[in-house]
Design a protein around this motif. Structure first.
Motif, PDB file in Angstrom:
ATOM      1  N   GLN A   1      20.641 -23.333 -26.930  1.00 40.01           N
ATOM      2  CA  GLN A   1      20.811 -24.847 -27.291  1.00 40.01           C
ATOM      3  C   GLN A   1      20.386 -24.989 -28.825  1.00 40.01           C
ATOM      4  O   GLN A   1      20.704 -25.709 -29.355  1.00 40.01           O
ATOM      5  N   ASN A   2      19.549 -23.899 -29.395  1.00 39.01           N
ATOM      6  CA  ASN A   2      19.274 -24.127 -30.798  1.00 39.01           C
ATOM      7  C   ASN A   2      19.835 -22.749 -31.620  1.00 39.01           C
ATOM      8  O   ASN A   2      20.174 -22.968 -32.845  1.00 39.01           O
ATOM      9  N   SER A   3      19.887 -21.738 -31.016  1.00 39.71           N
ATOM     10  CA  SER A   3      19.920 -20.370 -31.758  1.00 39.71           C
ATOM     11  C   SER A   3      21.600 -20.398 -31.961  1.00 39.71           C
ATOM     12  O   SER A   3      22.092 -19.741 -32.880  1.00 39.71           O
ATOM     13  N   PHE A   4      22.537 -21.269 -31.229  1.00 40.35           N
ATOM     14  CA  PHE A   4      23.968 -21.093 -31.707  1.00 40.35           C
ATOM     15  C   PHE A   4      24.123 -21.826 -33.078  1.00 40.35           C
ATOM     16  O   PHE A   4      25.278 -21.336 -33.606  1.00 40.35           O
ATOM     17  N   LYS A   5      23.190 -22.485 -33.562  1.00 38.21           N
ATOM     18  CA  LYS A   5      23.172 -23.042 -34.939  1.00 38.21           C
ATOM     19  C   LYS A   5      22.369 -22.330 -35.962  1.00 38.21           C
ATOM     20  O   LYS A   5      22.864 -21.598 -37.037  1.00 38.21           O
ATOM     21  N   TYR A   6      20.947 -21.912 -35.595  1.00 40.78           N
ATOM     22  CA  TYR A   6      20.003 -21.537 -36.304  1.00 40.78           C
ATOM     23  C   TYR A   6      19.871 -19.887 -36.069  1.00 40.78           C
ATOM     24  O   TYR A   6      19.095 -19.107 -36.870  1.00 40.78           O
ATOM     25  N   ASN A   7      20.434 -19.256 -35.358  1.00 38.26           N
ATOM     26  CA  ASN A   7      20.519 -17.745 -35.033  1.00 38.26           C
ATOM     27  C   ASN A   7      18.820 -17.242 -35.119  1.00 38.26           C
ATOM     28  O   ASN A   7      17.919 -18.101 -34.361  1.00 38.26           O
ATOM     29  N   SER A   8      18.549 -16.459 -35.795  1.00 38.66           N
ATOM     30  CA  SER A   8      16.919 -15.840 -35.721  1.00 38.66           C
ATOM     31  C   SER A   8      16.240 -16.964 -36.175  1.00 38.66           C
ATOM     32  O   SER A   8      14.853 -16.706 -35.988  1.00 38.66           O
ATOM     33  N   PHE A   9      16.402 -17.841 -36.955  1.00 40.68           N
ATOM     34  CA  PHE A   9      15.619 -18.838 -37.477  1.00 40.68           C
ATOM     35  C   PHE A   9      15.217 -19.933 -36.373  1.00 40.68           C
ATOM     36  O   PHE A   9      14.337 -20.606 -36.367  1.00 40.68           O
ATOM     37  N   SER A  10      15.970 -19.766 -35.200  1.00 43.62           N
ATOM     38  CA  SER A  10      15.666 -20.834 -34.210  1.00 43.62           C
ATOM     39  C   SER A  10      14.416 -20.694 -33.440  1.00 43.62           C
ATOM     40  O   SER A  10      14.152 -21.882 -33.164  1.00 43.62           O
ATOM     41  N   TYR A  11      13.832 -19.632 -33.411  1.00 39.89           N
ATOM     42  CA  TYR A  11      12.386 -19.560 -32.686  1.00 39.89           C
ATOM     43  C   TYR A  11      11.531 -20.453 -33.441  1.00 39.89           C
ATOM     44  O   TYR A  11      10.661 -21.253 -32.967  1.00 39.89           O
ATOM     45  N   HIS A  12      11.576 -20.229 -34.737  1.00 40.54           N
ATOM     46  CA  HIS A  12      10.815 -21.319 -35.598  1.00 40.54           C
ATOM     47  C   HIS A  12      11.010 -22.830 -35.414  1.00 40.54           C
ATOM     48  O   HIS A  12      10.161 -23.522 -35.320  1.00 40.54           O
ATOM     49  N   VAL A  13      12.461 -23.092 -35.318  1.00 36.23           N
ATOM     50  CA  VAL A  13      12.785 -24.413 -35.143  1.00 36.23           C
ATOM     51  C   VAL A  13      12.244 -25.106 -33.685  1.00 36.23           C
ATOM     52  O   VAL A  13      11.866 -26.188 -33.839  1.00 36.23           O
ATOM     53  N   VAL A  14      12.542 -24.105 -32.776  1.00 29.35           N
ATOM     54  CA  VAL A  14      12.220 -24.766 -31.378  1.00 29.35           C
ATOM     55  C   VAL A  14      10.643 -24.948 -31.381  1.00 29.35           C
ATOM     56  O   VAL A  14      10.225 -25.947 -30.698  1.00 29.35           O
ATOM     57  N   SER A  15      10.024 -24.216 -32.001  1.00 21.33           N
ATOM     58  CA  SER A  15       8.581 -24.179 -32.149  1.00 21.33           C
ATOM     59  C   SER A  15       8.024 -25.514 -32.458  1.00 21.33           C
ATOM     60  O   SER A  15       7.021 -26.282 -32.123  1.00 21.33           O
ATOM     61  N   THR A  16       8.603 -25.975 -33.627  1.00 21.02           N
ATOM     62  CA  THR A  16       8.485 -27.195 -34.279  1.00 21.02           C
ATOM     63  C   THR A  16       9.169 -28.426 -33.317  1.00 21.02           C
ATOM     64  O   THR A  16       8.051 -29.414 -33.248  1.00 21.02           O
ATOM     65  N   ASP A  17       9.980 -28.069 -32.904  1.00 21.83           N
ATOM     66  CA  ASP A  17      10.508 -29.246 -31.751  1.00 21.83           C
ATOM     67  C   ASP A  17       9.394 -29.320 -30.668  1.00 21.83           C
ATOM     68  O   ASP A  17       9.227 -30.477 -29.916  1.00 21.83           O
ATOM     69  N   LEU A  18       8.794 -28.529 -30.189  1.00 22.36           N
ATOM     70  CA  LEU A  18       7.652 -28.468 -29.151  1.00 22.36           C
ATOM     71  C   LEU A  18       6.657 -29.401 -29.613  1.00 22.36           C
ATOM     72  O   LEU A  18       6.250 -30.383 -29.174  1.00 22.36           O
ATOM     73  N   GLY A  19       6.435 -29.202 -30.963  1.00 24.49           N
ATOM     74  CA  GLY A  19       5.145 -30.233 -31.575  1.00 24.49           C
ATOM     75  C   GLY A  19       5.585 -31.584 -31.602  1.00 24.49           C
ATOM     76  O   GLY A  19       4.878 -32.580 -31.351  1.00 24.49           O
ATOM     77  N   THR A  20       6.773 -31.872 -32.104  1.00 23.11           N
ATOM     78  CA  THR A  20       7.423 -33.307 -32.239  1.00 23.11           C
ATOM     79  C   THR A  20       7.384 -33.952 -30.879  1.00 23.11           C
ATOM     80  O   THR A  20       6.937 -35.230 -30.885  1.00 23.11           O
ATOM     81  N   LEU A  21       7.489 -33.324 -29.848  1.00 20.15           N
ATOM     82  CA  LEU A  21       7.731 -33.807 -28.551  1.00 20.15           C
ATOM     83  C   LEU A  21       6.230 -34.214 -28.114  1.00 20.15           C
ATOM     84  O   LEU A  21       6.022 -35.592 -27.712  1.00 20.15           O
ATOM     85  N   VAL A  22       5.461 -33.449 -28.069  1.00 21.78           N
ATOM     86  CA  VAL A  22       4.088 -33.601 -27.482  1.00 21.78           C
ATOM     87  C   VAL A  22       3.395 -34.459 -28.368  1.00 21.78           C
ATOM     88  O   VAL A  22       2.413 -35.278 -27.780  1.00 21.78           O
ATOM     89  N   GLN A  23       3.607 -34.708 -29.766  1.00 22.36           N
ATOM     90  CA  GLN A  23       3.032 -35.602 -30.666  1.00 22.36           C
ATOM     91  C   GLN A  23       3.499 -36.959 -30.108  1.00 22.36           C
ATOM     92  O   GLN A  23       2.692 -38.033 -30.384  1.00 22.36           O
ATOM     93  N   THR A  24       4.664 -37.092 -30.096  1.00 24.05           N
ATOM     94  CA  THR A  24       5.094 -38.357 -29.541  1.00 24.05           C
ATOM     95  C   THR A  24       4.289 -39.009 -28.344  1.00 24.05           C
ATOM     96  O   THR A  24       4.035 -40.075 -28.147  1.00 24.05           O
ATOM     97  N   TRP A  25       4.020 -38.021 -27.482  1.00 24.62           N
ATOM     98  CA  TRP A  25       3.545 -38.374 -26.252  1.00 24.62           C
ATOM     99  C   TRP A  25       2.028 -38.815 -26.514  1.00 24.62           C
ATOM    100  O   TRP A  25       1.510 -39.637 -25.938  1.00 24.62           O
ATOM    101  N   ARG A  26       1.402 -38.042 -27.171  1.00 20.38           N
ATOM    102  CA  ARG A  26       0.000 -38.306 -27.827  1.00 20.38           C
ATOM    103  C   ARG A  26       0.233 -39.641 -28.110  1.00 20.38           C
ATOM    104  O   ARG A  26      -0.762 -40.350 -28.070  1.00 20.38           O
ATOM    105  N   ILE A  27       1.114 -39.888 -29.410  1.00 18.59           N
ATOM    106  CA  ILE A  27       1.105 -41.362 -29.905  1.00 18.59           C
ATOM    107  C   ILE A  27       1.144 -42.543 -28.785  1.00 18.59           C
ATOM    108  O   ILE A  27       0.658 -43.407 -28.856  1.00 18.59           O
ATOM    109  N   TRP A  28       2.336 -42.172 -27.939  1.00 19.91           N
ATOM    110  CA  TRP A  28       2.708 -43.281 -26.969  1.00 19.91           C
ATOM    111  C   TRP A  28       1.472 -43.489 -26.032  1.00 19.91           C
ATOM    112  O   TRP A  28       1.163 -44.609 -25.832  1.00 19.91           O
ATOM    113  N   ALA A  29       0.841 -42.477 -25.624  1.00 18.56           N
ATOM    114  CA  ALA A  29      -0.306 -42.439 -24.619  1.00 18.56           C
ATOM    115  C   ALA A  29      -1.545 -43.007 -25.276  1.00 18.56           C
ATOM    116  O   ALA A  29      -2.227 -43.698 -24.619  1.00 18.56           O
TER     117      ALA A  29
END
Length: 539
Positions: free
Chosen positions: A197-225
């Motif tokens: 779902q990410n590597s189709f666009k970012y190829n080898s760089f995608s592991y870095h991008v999805v690790s960033t996505d992990l942080g954005t989502l759990v931080q939203t939950w931290r702020i919301w909760a």
């Protein structure tokens, strides 16, 4: 030194030495869906939570001890309930509106067509791709039939993929040394990443991008909760292959990046796993892409970060990798005490967006606005099982100031302990910023300031191993989400970008003798008045 060190170095240098495959071009018409699709699984609609009392965003943004607006009239809940969890999912990853306005992003020409529509979410996503899959593993304490339920973001519904209580098996996968809240509940949110779902666009760089996505989502939950007096903290070390087995997913195609335990309002005693093999989800999502490519670098990072996935770091292991303090002395600029208006967190998340070329240098930021955003970002840490108390400051912030009232243009380091900026280089920074940005969707000179978070990535890897890459880059993602939410709470524009020459920023800030890695650039400023936007809510 593990493979993640090599990958981290390649990411830092990719502005000068392209990552392989250097000639890769995405096949946009054959791209994947932005959410997994289970066509034969019945959906159950979730309540949207509109009737819940809102809570001030500042309670989830400012550091502990800072003055915040009075809490919502409703008392803090004892734990999550179905309405609360459903509202958190909707406000974070659910679709909350359609984005269609005059801006400078490259996809603008397609957005008026419904098939290319851009749907807004409370959480930022790298490239707007949102590859994180959310599974709710529900035990008997919750309102659902026990089992594994997939969150369908498009319909704000859950699909039961597996029936039966697997919470005891999840606790076993987390390990006996997991944080107490993970071992005392039977409700978990499991975060998986389907790489394609990410590597189709970012190829080898995608592991870095999805690790960033992990942080954005759990931080939203931290702020919301946090705005409601609840706590959410991800567990990052666990038996990942076992959880992949429960989800019925192939590890090379989808990795389990985090498990978030939920304290439930009415918690039943924890059950013990029955003997025998683990059950497994048999349903399979249907891939849209006719051709799915495999990238050796992504596969190698998956292997490296899974190899010792259950070896949880010892208490205090992250201390040697903490952000370095700002040196004493030098020219300093005092900032006002950080403060946010009494804006509800739900409304703030609905306002969050990327500015994409809308910045207006004629309307400078105030020092108070800059101070609030800097303080919120500096207080952000990925409170995980590697640092359960969240006491290790993981990110350091730099500010390239161009148009802020009472602050001369220049590059500064932010000192959160003193609420001050320390001058690194005086003078206008707009030309440097624009020359070292790869895309054309922002005029960085028009931004009032560009914030740059750094993380000591190699020090984190040395401290906790290759799996720490998710933690280090997830921290940058968490800072980015705080940045967006803080800007939305203040009513100012914001953006986050990964496409820049990291090495140039290391050289500009004098970081060449250390291990600080600039992972994002985050422009901030007022936007041009009266933007031409599509009002989806009245269309």
């Amino acid at each position: 030194m593990g493979y993640a060190h090599e990958y981290a170095d390649a990411v830092l240098h990719r502005g000068r030495v392209p990552m392989e495959p250097a000639d890769f071009v995405p096949d946009w018409p054959d791209g994947p869906r932005r959410c997994k699709f289970y066509p034969d699984v019945e959906s159950y609609a979730l309540p949207d939570g509109d009737g819940l009392p809102d809570a001030p965003a500042a309670r989830g943004l400012l550091p502990a001890g800072a003055p915040v607006p009075d809490p919502a009239t409703a008392p803090d809940p004892a734990g999550f309930s179905l309405p609360l969890l459903s509202a958190m999912l909707k406000d974070s990853y659910g679709l909350t509106g359609r984005r269609l306005g005059i801006q400078a992003n490259s996809d603008l020409t397609g957005l008026p067509f419904y098939t290319h529509a851009n749907w807004s979410r409370g959480t930022a996503g790298g490239g707007g791709l949102y590859p994180v899959s959310v599974y709710w593993a529900a035990g008997p304490s919750g309102p659902l039939t026990p089992g594994i339920h997939f969150y369908d973001v498009h319909r704000h519904a859950v699909q039961r993929l597996l029936t039966g209580d697997v919470s005891a098996r999840i606790r076993e996968a987390l390990g006996p040394d997991a944080p107490a809240e993970a071992l005392e509940t039977d409700q978990y949110l499991i975060l998986g990443v389907k790489y394609w779902q990410n590597s189709f666009k970012y190829n080898s760089f995608s592991y870095h991008v999805v690790s960033t996505d992990l942080g954005t989502l759990v931080q939203t939950w931290r702020i919301w909760a946090g705005a409601r007096g609840l706590r959410t903290a991800p567990v990052l070390w666990f038996d990942e292959p076992r959880l992949n087995g429960l989800l019925g997913t192939t590890g090379e195609e989808e990795g389990v990046f985090a498990v978030v335990p939920l304290r439930w309002a009415e918690q039943a005693p924890a059950a013990v796993a029955a003997p025998g093999p683990d059950p497994a989800v048999r349903h399979r999502d249907v891939e849209r892409s006719r051709t799915v490519l495999d990238f050796p670098t992504v596969r190698a990072m998956h292997t490296a970060t899974t190899a010792h996935a259950a070896d949880r770091p010892a208490s205090g292991a992250l201390v040697p990798a903490a952000a370095l303090p700002v040196p004493d002395g030098g020219t300093r600029v005092a900032l006002p005490a950080p403060a946010f208006p009494d804006v509800p967190v739900r409304r703030t998340l609905r306002r969050r967006r990327s500015s994409f070329g809308r910045f207006d240098a004629a309307r400078p930021l105030t020092r108070a606005q800059l101070s609030a955003v800097l303080a919120a970002c500096a207080a952000t840490a990925l409170e995980s099982d590697a640092d359960p108390a969240g006491t290790v400051r993981q990110a350091r912030l730099y500010a390239f100031v161009s148009h802020v009232e009472g602050i001369e243009p220049g590059a500064y380091a932010y000192d959160p302990d003193a609420d001050e900026l320390r001058l690194v280089e005086a003078g206008a920074q707009g030309a440097f910023l624009q020359e070292n940005y790869f895309l054309a969707n922002y005029n960085l000179e028009q931004a009032a300031a560009v914030l740059v978070p750094t993380v000591r990535t190699t020090a984190v890897l040395d401290a906790v191993g290759d799996r720490g890459y998710r933690l280090a880059v997830g921290t940058a993602g968490a800072v980015a989400q705080t940045f967006y939410v803080a800007a939305a709470a203040l009513g100012i524009g914001a953006g986050v970008a990964l496409g820049f020459d990291n090495i140039s920023f290391i050289e500009k800030l004098g970081l060449g003798d250390g291990d600080e890695a600039p992972l994002l650039i985050m422009p901030l400023g007022n936007e041009r008045p009266r933007p031409a936007d599509f009002r989806h809510e009245i269309a």
